[in-house]
Motif scaffolding. Structure first.
Motif, PDB file in Angstrom:
ATOM      1  N   ASP A   1      48.548  46.265  23.460  1.00 52.48           N
ATOM      2  CA  ASP A   1      50.099  46.326  24.736  1.00 52.48           C
ATOM      3  C   ASP A   1      49.664  45.638  26.846  1.00 52.48           C
ATOM      4  N   PRO A   2      49.703  44.830  26.134  1.00 54.17           N
ATOM      5  CA  PRO A   2      48.897  43.875  27.775  1.00 54.17           C
ATOM      6  C   PRO A   2      50.180  43.602  28.999  1.00 54.17           C
ATOM      7  N   GLN A   3      51.177  45.185  29.113  1.00 56.59           N
ATOM      8  CA  GLN A   3      52.182  44.831  29.837  1.00 56.59           C
ATOM      9  C   GLN A   3      51.430  46.681  30.305  1.00 56.59           C
ATOM     10  N   MET A   4      50.035  47.542  29.656  1.00 56.73           N
ATOM     11  CA  MET A   4      50.498  48.690  29.984  1.00 56.73           C
ATOM     12  C   MET A   4      48.674  48.173  31.720  1.00 56.73           C
ATOM     13  N   PRO A   5      49.303  48.281  32.558  1.00 56.06           N
ATOM     14  CA  PRO A   5      47.586  47.691  33.891  1.00 56.06           C
ATOM     15  C   PRO A   5      46.811  48.529  33.826  1.00 56.06           C
ATOM     16  N   GLU A   6      46.576  49.320  32.622  1.00 53.59           N
ATOM     17  CA  GLU A   6      45.241  50.119  32.787  1.00 53.59           C
ATOM     18  C   GLU A   6      44.696  49.317  32.019  1.00 53.59           C
ATOM     19  N   ALA A   7      45.355  48.925  30.785  1.00 59.90           N
ATOM     20  CA  ALA A   7      44.869  48.049  29.721  1.00 59.90           C
ATOM     21  C   ALA A   7      44.045  46.450  30.023  1.00 59.90           C
ATOM     22  N   ALA A   8      44.987  46.206  30.948  1.00 59.32           N
ATOM     23  CA  ALA A   8      45.117  44.009  31.334  1.00 59.32           C
ATOM     24  C   ALA A   8      43.565  44.560  32.654  1.00 59.32           C
ATOM     25  N   GLU A   9      43.977  45.726  32.887  1.00 60.80           N
ATOM     26  CA  GLU A   9      42.653  45.660  33.823  1.00 60.80           C
ATOM     27  C   GLU A   9      41.336  46.059  33.243  1.00 60.80           C
ATOM     28  N   LEU A  10      40.976  46.937  32.350  1.00 62.22           N
ATOM     29  CA  LEU A  10      39.975  47.303  32.046  1.00 62.22           C
ATOM     30  C   LEU A  10      39.655  45.830  30.596  1.00 62.22           C
ATOM     31  N   GLY A  11      40.427  45.081  30.294  1.00 57.60           N
ATOM     32  CA  GLY A  11      40.682  43.938  30.359  1.00 57.60           C
ATOM     33  C   GLY A  11      40.077  43.044  30.759  1.00 57.60           C
ATOM     34  N   ARG A  12      39.846  43.236  32.014  1.00 59.58           N
ATOM     35  CA  ARG A  12      39.478  41.429  33.444  1.00 59.58           C
ATOM     36  C   ARG A  12      37.963  41.900  33.346  1.00 59.58           C
ATOM     37  N   LYS A  13      37.992  43.145  33.368  1.00 56.39           N
ATOM     38  CA  LYS A  13      36.286  44.274  33.606  1.00 56.39           C
ATOM     39  C   LYS A  13      36.043  43.871  32.186  1.00 56.39           C
ATOM     40  N   LEU A  14      35.817  44.045  30.994  1.00 59.44           N
ATOM     41  CA  LEU A  14      35.203  43.329  30.124  1.00 59.44           C
ATOM     42  C   LEU A  14      34.935  42.170  30.119  1.00 59.44           C
ATOM     43  N   ALA A  15      36.129  41.312  30.726  1.00 60.45           N
ATOM     44  CA  ALA A  15      36.048  39.453  30.230  1.00 60.45           C
ATOM     45  C   ALA A  15      35.155  39.127  31.774  1.00 60.45           C
ATOM     46  N   ALA A  16      34.788  39.928  32.456  1.00 58.40           N
ATOM     47  CA  ALA A  16      33.847  39.915  33.302  1.00 58.40           C
ATOM     48  C   ALA A  16      32.373  39.915  32.694  1.00 58.40           C
ATOM     49  N   ALA A  17      32.938  41.152  32.144  1.00 56.58           N
ATOM     50  CA  ALA A  17      30.859  41.734  31.821  1.00 56.58           C
ATOM     51  C   ALA A  17      30.564  40.635  30.821  1.00 56.58           C
ATOM     52  N   ALA A  18      31.742  39.893  29.864  1.00 54.85           N
ATOM     53  CA  ALA A  18      31.382  39.143  28.734  1.00 54.85           C
ATOM     54  C   ALA A  18      30.604  37.718  29.296  1.00 54.85           C
ATOM     55  N   GLU A  19      31.045  37.843  30.463  1.00 53.00           N
ATOM     56  CA  GLU A  19      30.920  36.131  31.020  1.00 53.00           C
ATOM     57  C   GLU A  19      29.452  35.783  31.578  1.00 53.00           C
ATOM     58  N   ALA A  20      29.311  37.651  32.032  1.00 53.57           N
ATOM     59  CA  ALA A  20      28.354  37.093  33.035  1.00 53.57           C
ATOM     60  C   ALA A  20      26.961  37.535  32.659  1.00 53.57           C
ATOM     61  N   ALA A  21      27.366  38.028  31.294  1.00 55.94           N
ATOM     62  CA  ALA A  21      26.043  38.207  30.240  1.00 55.94           C
ATOM     63  C   ALA A  21      26.123  36.495  29.267  1.00 55.94           C
ATOM     64  N   GLY A  22      26.388  35.871  29.732  1.00 58.99           N
ATOM     65  CA  GLY A  22      26.691  33.971  29.157  1.00 58.99           C
ATOM     66  C   GLY A  22      27.866  33.619  27.944  1.00 58.99           C
ATOM     67  N   ALA A  23      28.951  34.725  27.949  1.00 53.74           N
ATOM     68  CA  ALA A  23      29.880  34.074  26.847  1.00 53.74           C
ATOM     69  C   ALA A  23      30.939  33.585  27.436  1.00 53.74           C
TER      70      ALA A  23
END
Length: 590
Positions: free
Chosen positions: A494-516
């Motif tokens: 549900d990309p239009q849900m602001p909280e889903a998009a926000e969580l997606g950004r956070k998890l993306a940042a976490a994964a990138e920080a870990a080297g993915a």
RNA sequence: CGGGGUGUAGCUUAGCCUGGUAGAGCGCUACGUUCGGGACGUAGAGGUCGUCAGUUCGAAUCUGACCACCCCGACCA
């Protein structure tokens, strides 16, 4: 981090009709490549990312093994090739790139060629730049495009006209040092392929046009492979079928004693092994001599194998000819006195024996006692033929093709055979090129000596496809971690849900920080479409964020290799993503 | 290069035998209804039928040549 909606991943539900094998279909369906023309492909963003990952892994392993990266032109003045040792053999696979832009017709001889490999370029460079033993050993490599006029491009990137290859060239002071370089490359290759997630086997190989003293190929076992590998599970013996031998002929074989005098008998219309094996003749194929005529560098020569055996043409390389091909009946008859089907090599029956450059016989021919061969007279054969007494053999050798089930030359156990894709090849070249180009150095005793060379290729783009061929399931690609275009896919249902998009950004940042590397599917598509595409493009770790899960306070994590979906509480999500990525990275690089 | 096959919309294809206004599914555009494993409806856009020549009143369809692609063999990372 890339957003799918702003990226370019053109997936296909159906595969184009010209894709035959599963990896080729998936290359197209997963949006990795598109065909420009036969054997020529555009790498789309996803495919390019994988290719670059493989390139980087290769670079790391080459550097770690002490090789030095450089970059050579891919357009070669033809004179470098003309000066080299294999112009005649190589020119038919080379594309000409003539300077015909002035409107004149292209000259008969090429002025430029597109490089199929670079021995002819690196050796002159090293000749002028390296003159002392103090500067050796050296191993230069590059990763770039190669051009080969493949007779039949096929299977997508598997056999292309233009492809990406890593090629390395080592220069050493003596044989012992050259073997060290060779073994270092072989070990680096094994590490490289393992990090790519490829299961390879290394096999003894024929050196082909490349020349040289010995070589190993790295093979990916696959039903669609163009190569055939002979191996023994007991002893670990493994060889390309072109090179493989078996323990069929004992080393201490004693030739059978002749049991009768030579005798000619009529065989009208009988020109095949099978016809002679059938009634009324009933001569077992294993008791027939199969005499084959070849043309080598313009000279006719004969090869004899047992009737039931097949000649392995590549093994004729041992005879020292540069080029060879089966002779035509028109070339054969004046020399032998008969057409194919009635040929033989019994002393005195060949019409013009002086025109033959040699009569070579496979070792297994010695197993025949009182056999049958052509009489060099159409419609007649000879019986009671015995090798030592009757045949004028120039030289014995291993010329037959090994068959499944024959004894392993090391252990005596039955040999097995399977198809495979060649992804890497290491050659010990010796002095073939250094001699021709005068690549010499001065040793400590002030003596001028030839450098000993090796060359080492890895099919980078072919490896990419081999990974897909080896790592896929019914739904799509199953990328190994290190070569996946992205490692983590975050699916926003549900990309239009602001909280889903926000969580997606956070998890993306976490994964990138870990080297993915992270791809976020933010498209306004139905969930079914997103899941199907996710499986098709096959990224290793999928994280699903949906309205339904958010209500429950969870996200989902799923490995592409597993069926199970793990529900992860929101509070733990970032940490779980981090640790999953860290664990996967470690597992991929042991 | 030898042998076999196929060229129709971006993709998968029907139609060709027996010549008469080129069809479908997917994809695409718009609107509506849907919304956790490739939804549904309505309305649309999109085709030099590989190219050239021939036969014919008329050719996607018949004939010939050429081109491209695919499959089988020899070559190779």
């Amino acid at each position: 981090m890339k957003l799918w909606s702003q990226y370019f991943i053109p997936t296909l539900k159906e595969s184009p009709a010209d894709a035959e094998i599963v990896s080729h279909k998936l290359l197209l369906r997963a949006g990795l490549v598109r065909k420009l023309s036969g054997g020529l492909y555009t790498y789309l963003p996803l495919g390019l990312r994988s290719l670059q990952k493989i390139t980087q892994l290769c670079r790391e392993e080459m550097d770690a093994a002490g090789a030095i990266e450089l970059w050579m032109p891919h357009l070669h003045p033809a004179e470098f090739w003309q000066a080299g040792p294999r112009w005649a053999a190589a020119r038919e696979i080379m594309y000409r790139a003539d300077n015909a832009g002035d409107g004149r017709r292209a000259p008969r001889e090429p002025e430029f060629v597109l490089g199929p490999t670079h021995e002819e370029i690196i050796t002159p460079l090293v000749k002028t730049e390296i003159t002392s033993y103090r500067d050796l050993p050296k191993n230069f490599y590059q990763i770039g495009t190669k051009f080969r006029n493949e007779i039949r491009p096929r299977y997508g990137l598997m056999r292309a006209r233009e492809f990406v290859m890593k090629d390395a060239y080592s220069f050493d002071v003596d044989d012992e040092a050259a073997i060290r370089s060779y073994l270092a490359m072989k070990a680096a290759y094994a590490r490289f392929f393992a990090r790519c997630g490829l299961k390879t086997i290394s096999v003894e190989a024929d050196t082909g046009v490349m020349g040289g003293s010995f070589s190993h190929e790295f093979m990916v076992p696959a039903e669609v492979g163009d190569d055939v590998v002979v191996y023994c599970e007991e002893s670990g013996y493994a060889a390309n079928r072109e090179k493989a031998s078996s323990g069929l002929v004992p080393a201490d074989l004693v030739d059978a004693a002749p049991a009768g005098a030579l005798e000619e008998f009529p065989t009208p219309g009988v020109v095949t092994i099978a016809a002679l094996a059938a009634p009324p003749f009933g001569v077992a194929a294993g008791l027939q001599f199969k005499t084959l005529l070849y043309m080598g560098d313009g000279k006719l020569f004969a090869v004899i194998v047992r009737g039931g055996d097949e000649l392995e043409e590549a093994k004729l390389g041992a005879l020292g000819f540069t080029l060879w091909r089966p002779a035509t009946p028109e070339e054969i008859e004046p020399v032998m006195g008969a057409k194919p089907g009635s040929l033989g090599a019994v002393r005195g029956t060949i019409r013009n024996p002086d025109a033959l450059a040699g009569v070579f016989a496979d070792n297994a021919v010695r197993l025949i006692g009182n056999g049958v061969t052509g009489a060099n007279r159409d419609g007649f054969h000879l019986r009671n033929v015995n090798v030592a007494r009757d045949l004028a053999i120039t030289r014995f050798g291993d010329f037959r093709r090994v068959r499944e089930g024959e004894q392993c030359p090391k252990s005596g156990h039955p040999l097995k055979i399977r198809r495979a894709i060649e992804v890497g090849h290491v050659f010990k070249l010796g002095t073939k090129y250094s001699e021709k180009f005068g690549a010499v150095y001065t040793d400590a005793q002030k003596q001028s000596r030839l450098m000993i060379m090796g060359c080492y290729g890895i099919g980078i783009s072919r490896s990419l496809q081999a990974v897909i061929e080896q790592c896929h399931d019914a739904d799509g690609v199953v990328w190994p971690w290190n070569v996946a275009p992205f490692q983590v896919l975050i699916v926003l249902l549900d990309p239009q849900m602001p909280e889903a998009a926000e969580l997606g950004r956070k998890l993306a940042a976490a994964a990138e920080a870990a080297g993915a590397d992270v791809l976020v599917d933010d498209r306004a598509e139905r969930p079914g479409v997103k899941f199907k595409d996710a499986d098709l493009i096959g990224l290793p770790l999928r994280i699903t964020i949906g309205g339904r899960g958010l209500k429950e306070g969870v996200i989902e994590m799923k490995w592409r290799t597993e069926k199970d979906v793990a529900k992860v509480p929101l509070a733990e999500a970032e940490e779980r993503v981090r640790s999953a990525v860290a664990a996967a990275r470690q597992a991929a690089n042991v």
